[in-house]
Design a protein around this motif. Structure first.
Motif, PDB file in Angstrom:
ATOM      1  N   CYS A   7      11.645   0.760  12.721  1.00 20.46           N
ATOM      2  CA  CYS A   7      12.412   0.605  13.953  1.00 20.46           C
ATOM      3  C   CYS A   7      11.521   0.923  15.140  1.00 20.46           C
ATOM      4  O   CYS A   7      10.782   1.905  15.128  1.00 20.46           O
ATOM      5  CB  CYS A   7      13.636   1.533  13.946  1.00 20.46           C
ATOM      6  SG  CYS A   7      14.622   1.447  15.461  1.00 20.46           S
ATOM      7  N   GLU A  16      14.258  -6.857  13.006  1.00 19.20           N
ATOM      8  CA  GLU A  16      15.116  -6.474  14.123  1.00 19.20           C
ATOM      9  C   GLU A  16      14.511  -5.313  14.899  1.00 19.20           C
ATOM     10  O   GLU A  16      13.638  -4.598  14.392  1.00 19.20           O
ATOM     11  CB  GLU A  16      16.507  -6.093  13.611  1.00 19.20           C
ATOM     12  CG  GLU A  16      17.254  -7.253  12.979  1.00 19.20           C
ATOM     13  CD  GLU A  16      18.702  -6.932  12.691  1.00 19.20           C
ATOM     14  OE1 GLU A  16      19.266  -6.029  13.355  1.00 19.20           O
ATOM     15  OE2 GLU A  16      19.279  -7.584  11.798  1.00 19.20           O
ATOM     16  N   SER A  36      21.689   0.756  12.194  1.00 20.73           N
ATOM     17  CA  SER A  36      21.294   0.312  10.852  1.00 20.73           C
ATOM     18  C   SER A  36      20.016  -0.516  10.854  1.00 20.73           C
ATOM     19  O   SER A  36      19.607  -1.017   9.800  1.00 20.73           O
ATOM     20  CB  SER A  36      22.427  -0.526  10.237  1.00 20.73           C
ATOM     21  OG  SER A  36      22.672  -1.685  11.035  1.00 20.73           O
ATOM     22  N   VAL A  37      19.354  -0.659  11.988  1.00 19.34           N
ATOM     23  CA  VAL A  37      18.145  -1.484  12.080  1.00 19.34           C
ATOM     24  C   VAL A  37      17.087  -1.044  11.073  1.00 19.34           C
ATOM     25  O   VAL A  37      16.457  -1.872  10.412  1.00 19.34           O
ATOM     26  CB  VAL A  37      17.576  -1.466  13.514  1.00 19.34           C
ATOM     27  CG1 VAL A  37      16.140  -1.985  13.542  1.00 19.34           C
ATOM     28  CG2 VAL A  37      18.449  -2.316  14.435  1.00 19.34           C
ATOM     29  N   LYS A  40      17.968  -2.401   7.626  1.00 23.12           N
ATOM     30  CA  LYS A  40      17.786  -3.849   7.523  1.00 23.12           C
ATOM     31  C   LYS A  40      16.312  -4.214   7.425  1.00 23.12           C
ATOM     32  O   LYS A  40      15.922  -5.089   6.652  1.00 23.12           O
ATOM     33  CB  LYS A  40      18.432  -4.532   8.735  1.00 23.12           C
ATOM     34  CG  LYS A  40      19.941  -4.399   8.782  1.00 23.12           C
ATOM     35  CD  LYS A  40      20.500  -4.976  10.078  1.00 23.12           C
ATOM     36  CE  LYS A  40      22.000  -4.806  10.158  1.00 23.12           C
ATOM     37  NZ  LYS A  40      22.544  -5.283  11.461  1.00 23.12           N
ATOM     38  N   ASN A  41      15.484  -3.513   8.209  1.00 20.94           N
ATOM     39  CA  ASN A  41      14.051  -3.812   8.167  1.00 20.94           C
ATOM     40  C   ASN A  41      13.402  -3.296   6.887  1.00 20.94           C
ATOM     41  O   ASN A  41      12.469  -3.924   6.377  1.00 20.94           O
ATOM     42  CB  ASN A  41      13.368  -3.237   9.404  1.00 20.94           C
ATOM     43  CG  ASN A  41      13.676  -4.045  10.654  1.00 20.94           C
ATOM     44  OD1 ASN A  41      14.041  -5.220  10.576  1.00 20.94           O
ATOM     45  ND2 ASN A  41      13.525  -3.430  11.813  1.00 20.94           N
ATOM     46  N   GLU A  43      14.865  -3.357   4.066  1.00 18.47           N
ATOM     47  CA  GLU A  43      15.229  -4.409   3.100  1.00 18.47           C
ATOM     48  C   GLU A  43      14.314  -5.618   3.269  1.00 18.47           C
ATOM     49  O   GLU A  43      13.885  -6.223   2.283  1.00 18.47           O
ATOM     50  CB  GLU A  43      16.681  -4.807   3.308  1.00 18.47           C
ATOM     51  CG  GLU A  43      17.208  -5.770   2.262  1.00 18.47           C
ATOM     52  CD  GLU A  43      18.694  -6.047   2.418  1.00 18.47           C
ATOM     53  OE1 GLU A  43      19.172  -6.994   1.766  1.00 18.47           O
ATOM     54  OE2 GLU A  43      19.352  -5.329   3.195  1.00 18.47           O
ATOM     55  N   ARG A  44      13.992  -5.980   4.508  1.00 15.83           N
ATOM     56  CA  ARG A  44      13.075  -7.101   4.745  1.00 15.83           C
ATOM     57  C   ARG A  44      11.692  -6.805   4.169  1.00 15.83           C
ATOM     58  O   ARG A  44      11.019  -7.687   3.661  1.00 15.83           O
ATOM     59  CB  ARG A  44      12.979  -7.394   6.244  1.00 15.83           C
ATOM     60  CG  ARG A  44      14.172  -8.154   6.788  1.00 15.83           C
ATOM     61  CD  ARG A  44      14.033  -8.426   8.284  1.00 15.83           C
ATOM     62  NE  ARG A  44      15.096  -9.286   8.779  1.00 15.83           N
ATOM     63  CZ  ARG A  44      16.308  -8.869   9.128  1.00 15.83           C
ATOM     64  NH1 ARG A  44      16.583  -7.572   9.059  1.00 15.83           N
ATOM     65  NH2 ARG A  44      17.222  -9.709   9.551  1.00 15.83           N
TER      66      ARG A  44
END
Length: 255
Positions: A7, A16, A36-37, A40-41, A43-44
């Motif tokens: 992040c 994101e 939640s960024v 999500k990142n 996971e990416r």
């Protein structure tokens, strides 16, 4: 050792971003941004979050994502739990701390330096030296000037030198690196994170770059709250390597 920026205020490609900071440093999660960024990142990137989570300080843009974690080991200073303000604006945790602490194992840090894993340390709060705080940031119900006694820095003792990871460096990025050199008696390979120089004068930033050059810091990766002006001055005057820091970036460091 690999560092993932999960992040930051800007990002690469499909990653994101938001105003906040989070980094996965080998087997330690350092800060969680404000939402939640970071998840999500992660996971990416295809990475799993580790058990150990470090909280640099109690501002919303570093602790907001904690509400999404369960079963982790949190390393935090008690004063991070106090309400925080920027003038009249509340900028502390956007949740009730008990909700986070009850879902995770909490290790309240009180020592100046503590080893949380072999070769991985928490250090802080930094020696203020001659730094003077204004009334911009406030803490507690009394809204006293915040001296950021909750602030802690991650220090990894690697083969190439110390890896320093900061959240916002409210007590001074210069004070943090000086403390690291004095404490560990080693050269600094990398300083990564928020340097909090957005409102600093050119002279103040130049003095910090001069200090980094003097103590032979090898590499910097300014993130989050560092500011474009400071990054530009580092590009012009810093003698070592300057790495771009955005969500989606990874760094390889020799253990």
């Amino acid at each position: 050792m690999r560092i993932y920026i999960l992040c930051d205020d800007s990002s690469l490609g499909d990653f994101e971003h938001e105003h906040g900071f989070s980094a996965l440093v080998d087997s330690v999660l350092f800060d969680t941004g404000k939402s939640s960024v970071f998840l999500k990142n992660a996971e990416r990137f295809g990475v799993n979050l580790p058990e150990d989570v470090v909280v640099s300080h109690g501002h919303y843009d570093h602790v907001g994502g904690l509400l999404l974690l369960t079963g982790k080991r949190l390393w935090i200073r008690k004063k991070a739990l106090k309400p925080k303000y920027s003038g009249d604006r509340y900028i502390g945790a956007p949740f009730e701390w008990e909700e986070v602490l009850s879902k995770n194992e909490t290790r309240f840090v009180s020592e100046k330096v503590v080893e949380i894993k072999p070769g991985v340390f928490l250090m802080g709060p930094a020696n203020l030296r001659n730094r003077v705080f204004s009334g911009e940031f406030l803490v507690g119900k009394e809204r006293k000037i915040d001296l950021f006694e909750d602030e802690q820095t991650l220090v990894v003792d690697s083969k190439g030198g110390l890896i320093i990871v900061t959240g916002c460096s409210h007590r001074g990025i210069d004070n943090i690196v000086l403390d690291a050199v004095e404490t560990f008696k080693k050269k600094i390979h990398l300083v990564l994170g928020g340097f909090h120089l957005l409102r600093s004068s050119e002279r103040e930033i130049e003095d910090i770059v001069e200090l980094f050059n003097k103590i032979d810091v090898k590499t910097v990766a300014p993130c989050h709250c560092t500011g474009k002006k400071a990054v530009d001055i580092f590009k012009e005057r810093f003698k070592g390597n300057l790495l771009e820091c955005r969500a989606g970036v990874t760094f390889e460091v020799s253990n």
